[in-house]
Write a protein that holds these residues in place. Structure first.
Motif, PDB file in Angstrom:
ATOM      1  N   ARG A 228       0.837  -1.205   0.000  1.00  0.00           N
ATOM      2  CA  ARG A 228       0.000   0.000   0.000  1.00  0.00           C
ATOM      3  C   ARG A 228       0.871   1.254   0.000  1.00  0.00           C
ATOM      4  O   ARG A 228       0.597   2.206  -0.726  1.00  0.00           O
ATOM      5  CB  ARG A 228      -0.907  -0.015   1.220  1.00  0.00           C
ATOM      6  CG  ARG A 228      -1.743   1.229   1.340  1.00  0.00           C
ATOM      7  CD  ARG A 228      -2.815   1.092   2.378  1.00  0.00           C
ATOM      8  NE  ARG A 228      -3.227   2.391   2.877  1.00  0.00           N
ATOM      9  CZ  ARG A 228      -3.857   3.308   2.186  1.00  0.00           C
ATOM     10  NH1 ARG A 228      -4.156   3.086   0.942  1.00  0.00           N
ATOM     11  NH2 ARG A 228      -4.173   4.465   2.715  1.00  0.00           N
ATOM     12  N   GLN A 231       2.467   2.000  -3.397  1.00  0.00           N
ATOM     13  CA  GLN A 231       1.458   2.093  -4.473  1.00  0.00           C
ATOM     14  C   GLN A 231       1.311   0.811  -5.287  1.00  0.00           C
ATOM     15  O   GLN A 231       0.605   0.806  -6.294  1.00  0.00           O
ATOM     16  CB  GLN A 231       1.746   3.266  -5.409  1.00  0.00           C
ATOM     17  CG  GLN A 231       1.631   4.610  -4.713  1.00  0.00           C
ATOM     18  CD  GLN A 231       1.703   5.776  -5.688  1.00  0.00           C
ATOM     19  OE1 GLN A 231       2.137   5.647  -6.820  1.00  0.00           O
ATOM     20  NE2 GLN A 231       1.261   6.932  -5.248  1.00  0.00           N
ATOM     21  N   ASP A 234      -2.314  -0.088  -5.227  1.00  0.00           N
ATOM     22  CA  ASP A 234      -3.105   0.661  -6.214  1.00  0.00           C
ATOM     23  C   ASP A 234      -2.997   0.011  -7.583  1.00  0.00           C
ATOM     24  O   ASP A 234      -3.975  -0.149  -8.300  1.00  0.00           O
ATOM     25  CB  ASP A 234      -2.607   2.108  -6.317  1.00  0.00           C
ATOM     26  CG  ASP A 234      -3.153   2.966  -5.188  1.00  0.00           C
ATOM     27  OD1 ASP A 234      -4.047   2.485  -4.476  1.00  0.00           O
ATOM     28  OD2 ASP A 234      -2.686   4.109  -5.036  1.00  0.00           O
ATOM     29  N   ARG A 235      -1.756  -0.330  -7.923  1.00  0.00           N
ATOM     30  CA  ARG A 235      -1.542  -0.935  -9.240  1.00  0.00           C
ATOM     31  C   ARG A 235      -2.267  -2.284  -9.333  1.00  0.00           C
ATOM     32  O   ARG A 235      -2.889  -2.581 -10.342  1.00  0.00           O
ATOM     33  CB  ARG A 235      -0.046  -1.113  -9.458  1.00  0.00           C
ATOM     34  CG  ARG A 235       0.301  -2.128 -10.491  1.00  0.00           C
ATOM     35  CD  ARG A 235       1.732  -2.032 -10.896  1.00  0.00           C
ATOM     36  NE  ARG A 235       1.846  -1.177 -12.046  1.00  0.00           N
ATOM     37  CZ  ARG A 235       2.990  -0.778 -12.579  1.00  0.00           C
ATOM     38  NH1 ARG A 235       4.115  -1.145 -12.034  1.00  0.00           N
ATOM     39  NH2 ARG A 235       3.019  -0.023 -13.635  1.00  0.00           N
ATOM     40  N   SER A 238      -5.851  -1.884  -9.838  1.00  0.00           N
ATOM     41  CA  SER A 238      -6.228  -1.347 -11.148  1.00  0.00           C
ATOM     42  C   SER A 238      -6.224  -2.447 -12.217  1.00  0.00           C
ATOM     43  O   SER A 238      -6.585  -2.204 -13.353  1.00  0.00           O
ATOM     44  CB  SER A 238      -5.281  -0.217 -11.559  1.00  0.00           C
ATOM     45  OG  SER A 238      -4.033  -0.750 -11.951  1.00  0.00           O
ATOM     46  N   TRP A 394      -9.400   1.109   1.505  1.00  0.00           N
ATOM     47  CA  TRP A 394      -8.290   1.204   0.549  1.00  0.00           C
ATOM     48  C   TRP A 394      -8.786   1.164  -0.894  1.00  0.00           C
ATOM     49  O   TRP A 394      -8.076   1.562  -1.805  1.00  0.00           O
ATOM     50  CB  TRP A 394      -7.312   0.045   0.765  1.00  0.00           C
ATOM     51  CG  TRP A 394      -6.552   0.158   2.046  1.00  0.00           C
ATOM     52  CD1 TRP A 394      -6.439   1.268   2.834  1.00  0.00           C
ATOM     53  CD2 TRP A 394      -5.806  -0.859   2.690  1.00  0.00           C
ATOM     54  NE1 TRP A 394      -5.667   0.993   3.933  1.00  0.00           N
ATOM     55  CE2 TRP A 394      -5.263  -0.311   3.874  1.00  0.00           C
ATOM     56  CE3 TRP A 394      -5.531  -2.195   2.402  1.00  0.00           C
ATOM     57  CZ2 TRP A 394      -4.467  -1.039   4.738  1.00  0.00           C
ATOM     58  CZ3 TRP A 394      -4.740  -2.912   3.268  1.00  0.00           C
ATOM     59  CH2 TRP A 394      -4.220  -2.351   4.422  1.00  0.00           C
ATOM     60  N   GLU A 395      -9.976   0.655  -1.087  1.00  0.00           N
ATOM     61  CA  GLU A 395     -10.512   0.563  -2.448  1.00  0.00           C
ATOM     62  C   GLU A 395     -11.187   1.853  -2.879  1.00  0.00           C
ATOM     63  O   GLU A 395     -11.310   2.138  -4.066  1.00  0.00           O
ATOM     64  CB  GLU A 395     -11.555  -0.553  -2.525  1.00  0.00           C
ATOM     65  CG  GLU A 395     -10.994  -1.933  -2.316  1.00  0.00           C
ATOM     66  CD  GLU A 395     -12.112  -2.933  -2.258  1.00  0.00           C
ATOM     67  OE1 GLU A 395     -12.268  -3.695  -3.215  1.00  0.00           O
ATOM     68  OE2 GLU A 395     -12.851  -2.954  -1.257  1.00  0.00           O
TER      69      GLU A 395
ATOM     70  N   THR B  49      -3.995  13.811  -9.160  1.00  0.00           N
ATOM     71  CA  THR B  49      -3.958  12.424  -8.693  1.00  0.00           C
ATOM     72  C   THR B  49      -5.370  11.891  -8.454  1.00  0.00           C
ATOM     73  O   THR B  49      -5.675  10.737  -8.762  1.00  0.00           O
ATOM     74  CB  THR B  49      -3.112  12.321  -7.407  1.00  0.00           C
ATOM     75  OG1 THR B  49      -1.794  12.777  -7.720  1.00  0.00           O
ATOM     76  CG2 THR B  49      -3.032  10.902  -6.894  1.00  0.00           C
ATOM     77  N   ARG B  53      -6.896   8.637 -10.210  1.00  0.00           N
ATOM     78  CA  ARG B  53      -7.455   7.530  -9.413  1.00  0.00           C
ATOM     79  C   ARG B  53      -8.884   7.217  -9.837  1.00  0.00           C
ATOM     80  O   ARG B  53      -9.293   6.065  -9.845  1.00  0.00           O
ATOM     81  CB  ARG B  53      -7.385   7.858  -7.916  1.00  0.00           C
ATOM     82  CG  ARG B  53      -5.960   7.871  -7.363  1.00  0.00           C
ATOM     83  CD  ARG B  53      -5.958   8.156  -5.865  1.00  0.00           C
ATOM     84  NE  ARG B  53      -6.586   7.086  -5.103  1.00  0.00           N
ATOM     85  CZ  ARG B  53      -5.986   5.954  -4.776  1.00  0.00           C
ATOM     86  NH1 ARG B  53      -4.742   5.752  -5.127  1.00  0.00           N
ATOM     87  NH2 ARG B  53      -6.624   5.029  -4.088  1.00  0.00           N
ATOM     88  N   LEU B  58      -9.794   3.446  -8.962  1.00  0.00           N
ATOM     89  CA  LEU B  58      -9.342   3.292  -7.584  1.00  0.00           C
ATOM     90  C   LEU B  58     -10.163   4.121  -6.606  1.00  0.00           C
ATOM     91  O   LEU B  58     -10.031   3.975  -5.399  1.00  0.00           O
ATOM     92  CB  LEU B  58      -7.864   3.689  -7.475  1.00  0.00           C
ATOM     93  CG  LEU B  58      -6.915   2.793  -8.267  1.00  0.00           C
ATOM     94  CD1 LEU B  58      -5.506   3.359  -8.280  1.00  0.00           C
ATOM     95  CD2 LEU B  58      -6.909   1.383  -7.695  1.00  0.00           C
ATOM     96  N   THR B  59     -10.948   5.018  -7.128  1.00  0.00           N
ATOM     97  CA  THR B  59     -11.875   5.764  -6.281  1.00  0.00           C
ATOM     98  C   THR B  59     -13.085   6.166  -7.133  1.00  0.00           C
ATOM     99  O   THR B  59     -12.985   6.224  -8.365  1.00  0.00           O
ATOM    100  CB  THR B  59     -11.189   7.001  -5.658  1.00  0.00           C
ATOM    101  OG1 THR B  59     -12.061   7.572  -4.694  1.00  0.00           O
ATOM    102  CG2 THR B  59     -10.851   8.049  -6.688  1.00  0.00           C
ATOM    103  N   PRO B  86       1.679   4.003 -11.604  1.00  0.00           N
ATOM    104  CA  PRO B  86       1.751   4.964 -10.490  1.00  0.00           C
ATOM    105  C   PRO B  86       3.087   5.683 -10.444  1.00  0.00           C
ATOM    106  O   PRO B  86       4.056   5.287 -11.099  1.00  0.00           O
ATOM    107  CB  PRO B  86       1.561   4.083  -9.255  1.00  0.00           C
ATOM    108  CG  PRO B  86       1.930   2.720  -9.680  1.00  0.00           C
ATOM    109  CD  PRO B  86       1.714   2.620 -11.148  1.00  0.00           C
TER     110      PRO B  86
END
Lengths: 397, 316
Positions: A228, A231, A234-235, A238, A394-395, B49, B53, B58-59, B86
């Protein structure tokens, strides 16, 4: 220069609250926990009682008196009423083997004298000594009281006194002499450890194993926080992978590593310390798998609860060492007060150690592991679900 | 004869997003066309950003719509069409280049032959075939950036989102990374990248969108932005041989232009036509008795546009 190094070190410590907490509060927390366990703080007034069953094979007035005296002992807790349901020697021994009682007290005759056999579970190395002393004392006191009563009666009735005197040779009756009673034989028989190469080692091995499973699991949880922070999470999110898949993948991985970790440790214990792993492979595997699953779920829960690896490290050290202390990984739970033993049941360690004890020490069939397996498996799943709920942030943040 | 306007690869309409009281996006709208290289600029905290996202799934935005090739944005489907790289080196440093690429290829849904083919392409594309089996943790920053980029395009996305892909790397590596991006763009991949390197954005993008305080404040090519904001005048700086005693006037009339500040060794002014007006200016300064030590002509750049639109105040 030295002063500047000192100054910046102090300032950095003051700016880092987690480190500050670990430096000053954690030692206090651990000191308090161990003080409670060994100093009787929380458990005051509830000193550990030894679970016993008693069988009176003599069924005389003296033996009944001894049984009555034993039942009034504060240090003993009778898990069955004396002679309830016609409890016999074999049944009493079975209760000890199954762990329902720590010791069985058998009053019997030995070479026409009253004697006591103490069938002990040697995993509790303190209980045998305490019960031995208590039984010896009770026998002597009861006989002395009985002798006094007999002497009083003899002054009132010479005929009866004569009869009683004639009967002193009969151990089934109630007229042993004081000197004879001092020589009463209280024999301790280990009904659990007999024939085992190194029985106690398996208990310590499992205690250490559970503690390291928990440390390993929080380390695995830390990898999630690392992902986390850089990142990678995040990747990953995605891509086509979901958080469910990610957490399940990590749960299984951490559990597999845990099973291997404990497995390697017990293989070592088998070769070096003669712990009978191969003889208990089924129970060992069941307990290890569910314990690893539970520990992994707990590790993921802690990771998703924390915001950084620093937080996780601090929290996990506090929780794991506390759970290990309360749950019996560091010191046997039978040394703790009843109250603390009850608190211990809120830890993984206590349930896991109970299960391993059933496998390696009591050698019970795997069906007897059902409560431990169920509790550990359910806790693992509950912690995993809690981690999933916490990971929602986190999502969508 | 009329031509239908092609459907944008990505269309964003009135996107809004708040974090508590903070409005990160206040109605952002723009399009990204097929094969287009769009530089997405803005000061720190502008909302770049947050928008990335939202686009990467992601958001979730509070309001507004995103369309991918004309279709409403659905997270799972979008993930197949969008690649996200990222800002951090989001790789497994203790895995090799090949293992990282394989892992992210699988996460993107590639299997067997397709994965094998894309892996071979990615190693060739990054120029890391020789280092395929080396641990990524041992690589230089530039090499890690290339692997980082490759992991985001293993599935051949139509749209690539890059959050500062060249931060912290040397000029040679930056050049290589932009060459890789140009190759993608030629094959039809639309690229949206955020950067603080304004010269790169100016040189390596087809279009520029500037975001400030959650709003789009400029959208167009560099020439369009210059014309709309600072104008096309060139800034001319003349360094003279001694401090100016008084401003130099272009004529005797009251409205005649004057140049320079007394006491300074430099005269700065803006002129429309360099070839015609610069010789006149030099001649005027000489006639006043000053020697000219140096002449600088500055074309308006993205740097000027950016500061003109977003101001000089610090944002963080």
């Amino acid at each position: 220069m030295i002063l500047t190094v000192l100054q910046i070190s102090c300032r950095r410590l003051l700016h880092n609250r987690v480190e500050l907490l670990l430096t000053f509060l954690v030692p206090i927390a651990f000191f308090s926990i161990f003080a409670v366990i060994f100093g009787g703080g929380l458990g005051r007034g509830t000193t550990p009682k030894i679970k016993v069953v008693a069988v009176d094979e003599i069924q005389s007035a003296v033996s009944r008196h001894i049984m009555s005296a034993l039942s009034e002992q504060e240090s003993l807790r009778f898990v069955r009423e004396n002679n309830a349901s016609g409890l016999n020697r074999d049944q009493a021994m079975e209760l000890v083997r199954s762990g329902s009682a720590t010791m069985a007290i058998i009053l019997r005759t030995d070479q026409e004298q009253l004697a006591a056999e103490l069938m002990a579970d040697a995993s509790d190395q303190v209980a045998a000594q305490i019960v031995s002393a208590v039984v010896n004392r009770s026998i002597m006191l009861s006989e002395a009281e009985y002798q006094v009563a007999q002497l009083t009666d003899s002054e009132q009735d010479d005929n009866e006194n004569q009869v009683a005197a004639n009967e002193t040779v009969d151990p089934n009756d109630e007229s042993f002499g004081i000197e004879e009673s001092l020589q009463r034989k209280v024999e301790i028989i280990d009904v659990m450890g007999e024939g085992k190469a190194n029985p106690v080692v398996s208990m310590y091995a499992s205690g250490i194993a559970v503690m390291f499973l928990l440390f390993g699991a929080t380390g695995g949880g830390g990898a999630l926080l690392e992902e986390r922070e850089n990142q990678t999470l995040d990747r990953l999110l995605s891509t086509q992978m979901s958080m469910d898949q990610l957490l399940l993948g990590k749960w299984f991985y951490m559990s597999c590593v845990g099973v291997l970790q404990v497995g390697v440790m017990f293989v070592w214990a088998q070769f070096v310390f003669n712990v009978d792993l191969l003889g208990h492979l089924d129970g060992f595997l069941m307990m290890t798998v569910v314990t690893a699953l539970a520990a992994s779920g707990f590790g993921l829960f802690l990771a998703t609860l924390c915001k950084s690896r620093g937080q996780l490290n601090g929290l996990s050290v506090i929780l794991i060492l506390t759970m290990s202390a309360l749950g019996g990984s560091m010191v046997p739970r039978y040394l703790m007060s009843d109250e603390l033993q009850q608190y211990g049941l809120w830890t993984f360690n206590a349930w896991a150690l109970d299960g391993y004890t059933k496998v390696f020490w009591r050698e019970l069939p795997v069906e007897a592991l059902a409560p431990q397996l169920a509790v550990l498996l359910v806790s693992g799943v509950v912690f995993l679900l809690a981690a999933r709920v916490l990971a929602v942030r986190w999502e969508t943040d | 004869m009329t031509y239908a306007r092609p459907t944008p690869a990505l269309a964003i309409h009135d996107l809004r997003k708040s974090y508590g009281d903070l409005q990160a996006l206040k109605g952002v709208s723009f399009d990204l066309h097929k094969g287009e290289r769009l530089a997405f600029l803005g000061p720190n905290g502008a909302g770049k950003t947050t928008l990335i996202r939202c686009l990467a799934g992601l958001t979730n935005a509070d309001h507004g719509e995103i369309f991918l090739a004309g279709q409403p944005f659905k997270s799972l489907e979008a993930r197949k069409q969008i690649g996200f790289v990222p800002q951090e080196i989001a790789l497994y440093a203790d895995l090799t280049t090949r293992q990282n690429l394989q892992a992210f290829g699988r996460f993107h849904g590639l299997r067997r032959r397709e994965l094998r083919d894309r892996l071979a392409w990615a190693l060739q594309w990054t120029g890391l075939e020789e280092r395929a089996d080396d641990l990524v943790g041992a690589f230089s920053g530039g090499m890690q950036r290339r692997v980082n980029l490759a992991c985001g395009v293993m599935h051949g996305p139509r749209i690539l989102l890059l959050d500062e892909p060249t931060v912290g790397v040397d000029p040679q590596s930056r050049q290589r990374i932009f060459k890789m991006l140009d190759e993608l763009s030629v094959t039809g991949t639309s690229i949206l990248l955020t950067t603080h390197h304004l010269d790169e954005a100016e040189e390596r993008s087809d279009r520029i969108v500037i975001l400030d305080q959650g709003k789009v404040v400029a959208d167009g090519s560099i020439d369009e932005l210059v014309e709309k904001s600072v104008g096309t005048q060139r800034l001319v700086r003349l360094r003279i041989d001694r401090p100016l005693s008084s401003p130099i006037r272009a004529g005797v009339s009251e409205g005649a232009a004057s140049f320079g500040t007394p006491g300074e060794n430099e005269i700065a002014t803006r002129i429309d036509d360099v070839s015609n007006h610069l010789p006149d200016l030099i001649e005027l300064v000489r006639r006043r008795g000053y020697g000219i030590a140096d002449v600088q002509v500055e074309a308006p750049s993205l740097h000027h546009v950016f500061l003109h639109l977003t101001g000089y105040e610090l944002r963080d």
